[in-house]
Design an enzyme around this catalytic site. Sequence first.
Site, PDB file in Angstrom:
ATOM      1  CG  ASP A  45      -0.382  -0.006   2.515  1.00 19.10           C
ATOM      2  OD1 ASP A  45       0.851  -0.135   2.614  1.00 19.10           O
ATOM      3  OD2 ASP A  45      -1.145   0.103   3.510  1.00 19.10           O
ATOM      4  CB  SER A  46       4.585   1.656  -0.223  1.00 14.84           C
ATOM      5  OG  SER A  46       4.772   0.530  -1.071  1.00 14.84           O
ATOM      6  CD  GLU A 115       0.529  -1.360   8.211  1.00 16.05           C
ATOM      7  OE1 GLU A 115       0.201  -0.561   9.115  1.00 16.05           O
ATOM      8  OE2 GLU A 115       0.984  -0.992   7.108  1.00 16.05           O
ATOM      9  CD  GLU A 182       7.995  -0.035   7.531  1.00 20.23           C
ATOM     10  OE1 GLU A 182       7.062  -0.786   7.187  1.00 20.23           O
ATOM     11  OE2 GLU A 182       8.153   1.113   7.062  1.00 20.23           O
TER      12      GLU A 182
HETATM   13  O1  KIV Z   1       3.622  -1.074   1.523  1.00 21.71           O
HETATM   14  C1  KIV Z   1       4.781  -1.506   1.510  1.00 21.71           C
HETATM   15  O2  KIV Z   1       5.564  -1.278   0.573  1.00 21.71           O
HETATM   16  C2  KIV Z   1       5.219  -2.311   2.641  1.00 21.71           C
HETATM   17  C3  KIV Z   1       6.668  -2.671   2.715  1.00 21.71           C
HETATM   18  C4  KIV Z   1       7.484  -1.476   3.010  1.00 21.71           C
HETATM   19  C5  KIV Z   1       6.938  -3.773   3.653  1.00 21.71           C
HETATM   20  O3  KIV Z   1       4.433  -2.641   3.464  1.00 21.71           O
HETATM   21 NA    NA Z   2       2.416  -1.668   3.337  1.00 17.43          NA
END
Ligand code: KIV
Ligand code: NA
Length: 265
Positions: A45-46, A115, A182
């Site tokens: 979700d980044s 999460e 993280e």
């Molecule tokens: O959304 C993302 O890219 C992530 C990674 C940084 C683990 O959750």
């Molecule tokens: Na993420």
Amino acid sequence: TQPITLTTLAKMRAAGERIVMLTAYDASFAALCERNGVDVLLIGDSLGNVIQGQKSTLPVTMEHMVYHTECVARAAQRAWVIADLPFGSYQESPAQALRNSARLLAAGAQMVKLEGGTYMAETVRFLVERGVPVCAHIGLTPQSVHQLGGYRVQGKTEAGAAQMKADALALEAAGAAMVVLEMVPATLAAEITQSLTSMATIGIGAGKDCDGQVLVLHDMLSVYPGKKARFVKNFMDGAASIDAAVAAYSAAVKDGSFPAAEHTY
Ligand code: KIV
Ligand code: NA
């Protein structure tokens, strides 16, 4: 080459072969990552930050995740494909989590990521018992950025470290096959990794002693204009091409040279 399965990943972990994970959001980069040694593709979700230009991952919706998961899954042939459950799509109830996981699996994901620690264990068990492989995510959990007071290292206090260890064990007991750690001090991430019997740890800003590593593609290619965290290395530095940069990342994760001390807390 054979597609990577949960069994393959378990064997890699047992053999001490590091798992190489990168985020991907589209078909071209998914194919590029795959041909350069990436074992696991994460539709993170980044994408809210690096694709959409949002200030956090919070505005990302199921529709966005489904669309990008479809794009990546069409290109993936060997890699294991994980998709993030976005904020608000799983916290309500195990049933809500299953309903939305089913959409991501239908879009081509093989595992979902969510999460949270011990409080999410019930949901993890509910999903796993119903055939949905789960990757957990603890330490800095970006969907809780406002609660956490920013993007900062987690588990620095004795109580925080103890809670994180307990969270990892609870998630493993609930059936999670993988967990992202993280922004966790390297020594704590190593202790957590040692304490587990089956769940693979994937670090991002969690030191070299995890079972694997992940970075955000746009961070390690240095195309994201935002401020870079300490744990990010620019693999375009000295690379002749994007292919070469991703290949260098894969090699560095496999041989344990990334992350170095300078990327670690
Ligand atoms: O959304 C993302 O890219 C992530 C990674 C940084 C683990 O959750
Ligand atoms: Na993420």
